[in-house]
Design a protein around this motif. Sequence first.
Motif, PDB file in Angstrom:
ATOM      1  N   LYS A 102     106.156  43.981  79.925  1.00  0.00           N
ATOM      2  CA  LYS A 102     105.048  43.906  80.864  1.00  0.00           C
ATOM      3  C   LYS A 102     105.094  42.624  81.679  1.00  0.00           C
ATOM      4  CE  LYS A 102      99.989  44.030  81.046  1.00  0.00           C
ATOM      5  NZ  LYS A 102      98.735  44.134  80.236  1.00  0.00           N
ATOM      6  N   SER A 103     105.546  41.525  81.059  1.00  0.00           N
ATOM      7  CA  SER A 103     105.485  40.216  81.717  1.00  0.00           C
ATOM      8  C   SER A 103     106.794  39.748  82.315  1.00  0.00           C
ATOM      9  CB  SER A 103     105.002  39.153  80.714  1.00  0.00           C
ATOM     10  OG  SER A 103     103.730  39.462  80.215  1.00  0.00           O
ATOM     11  N   CYS A 104     107.923  40.381  81.959  1.00  0.00           N
ATOM     12  CA  CYS A 104     109.203  39.806  82.350  1.00  0.00           C
ATOM     13  C   CYS A 104     110.315  40.844  82.300  1.00  0.00           C
ATOM     14  CB  CYS A 104     109.546  38.656  81.404  1.00  0.00           C
ATOM     15  SG  CYS A 104     111.038  37.740  81.817  1.00  0.00           S
ATOM     16  N   ALA A 105     111.237  40.741  83.240  1.00  0.00           N
ATOM     17  CA  ALA A 105     112.520  41.437  83.175  1.00  0.00           C
ATOM     18  C   ALA A 105     113.597  40.370  83.041  1.00  0.00           C
ATOM     19  CB  ALA A 105     112.756  42.298  84.406  1.00  0.00           C
ATOM     20  N   ALA A 106     114.748  40.750  82.498  1.00  0.00           N
ATOM     21  CA  ALA A 106     115.791  39.749  82.269  1.00  0.00           C
ATOM     22  C   ALA A 106     117.141  40.425  82.118  1.00  0.00           C
ATOM     23  CB  ALA A 106     115.491  38.917  81.027  1.00  0.00           C
ATOM     24  N   SER A 107     118.196  39.666  82.381  1.00  0.00           N
ATOM     25  CA  SER A 107     119.557  40.133  82.146  1.00  0.00           C
ATOM     26  C   SER A 107     120.214  39.222  81.118  1.00  0.00           C
ATOM     27  CB  SER A 107     120.370  40.138  83.436  1.00  0.00           C
ATOM     28  OG  SER A 107     120.628  38.810  83.879  1.00  0.00           O
ATOM     29  N   TYR A 108     121.130  39.805  80.339  1.00  0.00           N
ATOM     30  CA  TYR A 108     121.857  39.064  79.309  1.00  0.00           C
ATOM     31  C   TYR A 108     123.335  39.423  79.372  1.00  0.00           C
ATOM     32  CZ  TYR A 108     117.413  37.783  77.192  1.00  0.00           C
ATOM     33  OH  TYR A 108     116.163  37.269  76.982  1.00  0.00           O
TER      34      TYR A 108
ATOM     35  N   PRO B 127     115.845  49.469  94.600  1.00  0.00           N
ATOM     36  CA  PRO B 127     115.144  48.834  93.501  1.00  0.00           C
ATOM     37  C   PRO B 127     114.317  49.794  92.654  1.00  0.00           C
ATOM     38  CG  PRO B 127     114.975  47.490  95.468  1.00  0.00           C
ATOM     39  CD  PRO B 127     115.639  48.763  95.881  1.00  0.00           C
ATOM     40  N   GLN B 128     113.526  50.669  93.289  1.00  0.00           N
ATOM     41  CA  GLN B 128     112.607  51.498  92.521  1.00  0.00           C
ATOM     42  C   GLN B 128     113.338  52.544  91.704  1.00  0.00           C
ATOM     43  OE1 GLN B 128     109.447  52.924  94.920  1.00  0.00           O
ATOM     44  NE2 GLN B 128     108.191  53.565  93.189  1.00  0.00           N
ATOM     45  N   ARG B 129     114.543  52.871  92.079  1.00  0.00           N
ATOM     46  CA  ARG B 129     115.268  53.928  91.384  1.00  0.00           C
ATOM     47  C   ARG B 129     116.516  53.409  90.690  1.00  0.00           C
ATOM     48  NH1 ARG B 129     115.012  58.862  95.850  1.00  0.00           N
ATOM     49  NH2 ARG B 129     112.737  58.933  96.015  1.00  0.00           N
ATOM     50  N   GLN B 130     116.570  52.120  90.493  1.00  0.00           N
ATOM     51  CA  GLN B 130     117.802  51.531  89.991  1.00  0.00           C
ATOM     52  C   GLN B 130     118.181  52.040  88.608  1.00  0.00           C
ATOM     53  OE1 GLN B 130     116.675  47.547  90.407  1.00  0.00           O
ATOM     54  NE2 GLN B 130     115.197  47.559  88.745  1.00  0.00           N
ATOM     55  N   ALA B 131     117.202  52.140  87.683  1.00  0.00           N
ATOM     56  CA  ALA B 131     117.543  52.576  86.335  1.00  0.00           C
ATOM     57  C   ALA B 131     118.055  54.004  86.343  1.00  0.00           C
ATOM     58  CB  ALA B 131     116.322  52.450  85.416  1.00  0.00           C
TER      59      ALA B 131
ATOM     60  N   ASN C 259     130.195  44.725  88.794  1.00  0.00           N
ATOM     61  CA  ASN C 259     130.534  43.322  88.990  1.00  0.00           C
ATOM     62  C   ASN C 259     129.599  42.487  88.135  1.00  0.00           C
ATOM     63  OD1 ASN C 259     128.217  42.112  90.693  1.00  0.00           O
ATOM     64  ND2 ASN C 259     128.721  44.004  91.788  1.00  0.00           N
ATOM     65  N   PRO C 260     129.980  41.251  87.793  1.00  0.00           N
ATOM     66  CA  PRO C 260     129.197  40.442  86.851  1.00  0.00           C
ATOM     67  C   PRO C 260     127.759  40.205  87.276  1.00  0.00           C
ATOM     68  CG  PRO C 260     131.371  39.502  87.153  1.00  0.00           C
ATOM     69  CD  PRO C 260     131.237  40.595  88.168  1.00  0.00           C
ATOM     70  N   GLY C 261     127.473  40.249  88.585  1.00  0.00           N
ATOM     71  CA  GLY C 261     126.112  39.995  89.035  1.00  0.00           C
ATOM     72  C   GLY C 261     125.238  41.230  89.092  1.00  0.00           C
ATOM     73  N   MET C 262     125.778  42.394  88.764  1.00  0.00           N
ATOM     74  CA  MET C 262     125.032  43.634  88.925  1.00  0.00           C
ATOM     75  C   MET C 262     123.798  43.693  88.037  1.00  0.00           C
ATOM     76  SD  MET C 262     126.266  47.572  88.402  1.00  0.00           S
ATOM     77  CE  MET C 262     125.675  47.688  86.720  1.00  0.00           C
ATOM     78  N   VAL C 263     123.941  43.312  86.773  1.00  0.00           N
ATOM     79  CA  VAL C 263     122.811  43.425  85.853  1.00  0.00           C
ATOM     80  C   VAL C 263     121.732  42.407  86.202  1.00  0.00           C
ATOM     81  CG1 VAL C 263     122.123  43.458  83.429  1.00  0.00           C
ATOM     82  CG2 VAL C 263     124.384  44.279  84.075  1.00  0.00           C
ATOM     83  N   ARG C 264     122.130  41.231  86.659  1.00  0.00           N
ATOM     84  CA  ARG C 264     121.142  40.257  87.114  1.00  0.00           C
ATOM     85  C   ARG C 264     120.360  40.800  88.295  1.00  0.00           C
ATOM     86  NH1 ARG C 264     123.866  34.483  87.952  1.00  0.00           N
ATOM     87  NH2 ARG C 264     121.716  34.019  88.538  1.00  0.00           N
TER      88      ARG C 264
ATOM     89  N   ARG D 106     116.358  41.425  88.541  1.00  0.00           N
ATOM     90  CA  ARG D 106     115.566  40.823  89.615  1.00  0.00           C
ATOM     91  C   ARG D 106     114.758  41.900  90.346  1.00  0.00           C
ATOM     92  NH1 ARG D 106     119.465  38.758  92.094  1.00  0.00           N
ATOM     93  NH2 ARG D 106     119.376  36.625  91.269  1.00  0.00           N
ATOM     94  N   ASN D 107     115.388  43.002  90.647  1.00  0.00           N
ATOM     95  CA  ASN D 107     114.696  44.082  91.341  1.00  0.00           C
ATOM     96  C   ASN D 107     113.649  44.744  90.450  1.00  0.00           C
ATOM     97  OD1 ASN D 107     116.218  43.717  93.661  1.00  0.00           O
ATOM     98  ND2 ASN D 107     117.767  45.211  93.065  1.00  0.00           N
TER      99      ASN D 107
END
Length: 488
Positions: free
Chosen positions: A207-213, A4-8, A20-25, A29-30
Amino acid sequence: MFLPQRQAAAAASATDAPFNPGMVRELARNLASKSFEAPDEKLPNGLTDLNYDQYRSIRFTSERALWRGAKLPFEAQFFHRGFFYKNKVSIFEVADGKVSEVKYSKDMFSFGETVPDFTETDLGFAGFRIHAPINKPDYYDEVCVFLGASYFRAVAKDETYGLSARGLSIDTGEAKGEEFPFFKAFWLERPVPNATSLVIHALLDSKSCAASYRFTIRPGATTVFDVEASLYPRADLEHVGLAPMTSMFFFGPNDRNEVDDFRPSVHDSDGLAIYNGKGESLWRPLSNPRDLQISTFQDVNPHGFGLMQREKNFFAYQDIESRFEKRPSLWVEPIGDWGEGAVILFEIPTKEEIHDNIAAFWRPKAPPKAKSETNFTYRLHWGPDAPKPHSLARFTRSGIGAHGENSKLFVLDLFGDNLKGIDPNSVKGVVTAEKSEITNVVTQPNPNTGGWRLSFQCAVRKDPIELRAHLAQDDKPLSEIWVYRWAP
């Protein structure tokens, strides 16, 4: 899955990693489970203070476009960082189920003579644009662009850019200041030959939210985006805006206060349209107010809403360069039930047409809570008009002028096939106003337009007045409902 901490960082360095389609979600989340980190804005000396003209002189070399020469129906070109667009955005290609980074190279761009030289070779990009043969089968026109924070915009056939959409709005109009979420990474799925759509995934952060599209883009006479979003708030989103859009309204026939301009109208959008959960169609002409105006349209499970550019006649603008009559409308079609909430409209005073002073979005009654997951799906229609849910006549022009002391004359034009050949004596105008008197209501065919005209007088004082109007026959509606806030 990446740590999680190094995902980007892991995603940015991955080559031939599985997708896979769930990867960005999962990435979103992480990301939300960690403390927010400000975006990377570090740039070489010389690129940090580019002015508008210098930045515009940096051009992407079209021969370096992604998928150029592959005989595919889409191509991608990229934007350099600098000027307002300092954030580093990672961009990846997904092909055959694997991810590879689109690497920045200085020789992808040509630079104007006034742009200072630099030596850095790993700058990343500011955003990208998609090209496709939308107007001619043998030419790839620009169809959409993702650039700046979470902004994106698109055009349909024979249109020019106008209003923008956003991934998410947070605290718009709040005294503490607005928070601007930003797209930090994109995954572009390589299209197959003869594909009619392109899939793009995006990772958003703030700052308040992460999200996938997930965007499925289909260019055409109307360009359609299918949007699947998953929000992962770090904090309660009390003032969130879903499916937000921004536009410009400088002046028009309903609002020319203190305007000295040769053009009759200047705007990217002329009204907010709403098809609410009750089955009512509302039309709210936009204005450039003296003071900030916030309008709230409460609803349950809306069918759609959008900022429209209904006026398509060049002579309404007389602007050979800007061509406002070619600007698209943008309609949001919710997929599934969105529950209780409201369409919110912001109208911000402006003295220049260079500013987006209009914002509209959906605000749910129950705000997304911290450490939760909120999924919503919708369809964006960029084009000359909104999908028509019914045959009711629509308002096409709203004109307002003085009529004696302390009175205004409202002249509203309508058009609709259901008004053709109708007995004029059977049509009546239904007009109501809060805290004012309505007089001299007149309805009549307009032989010059083939439509109808509804006019009335309204007594005005020092306070704003809420107005509603529509055409009816035997108490049955013939038109959508015109709603307006007149303010002194």
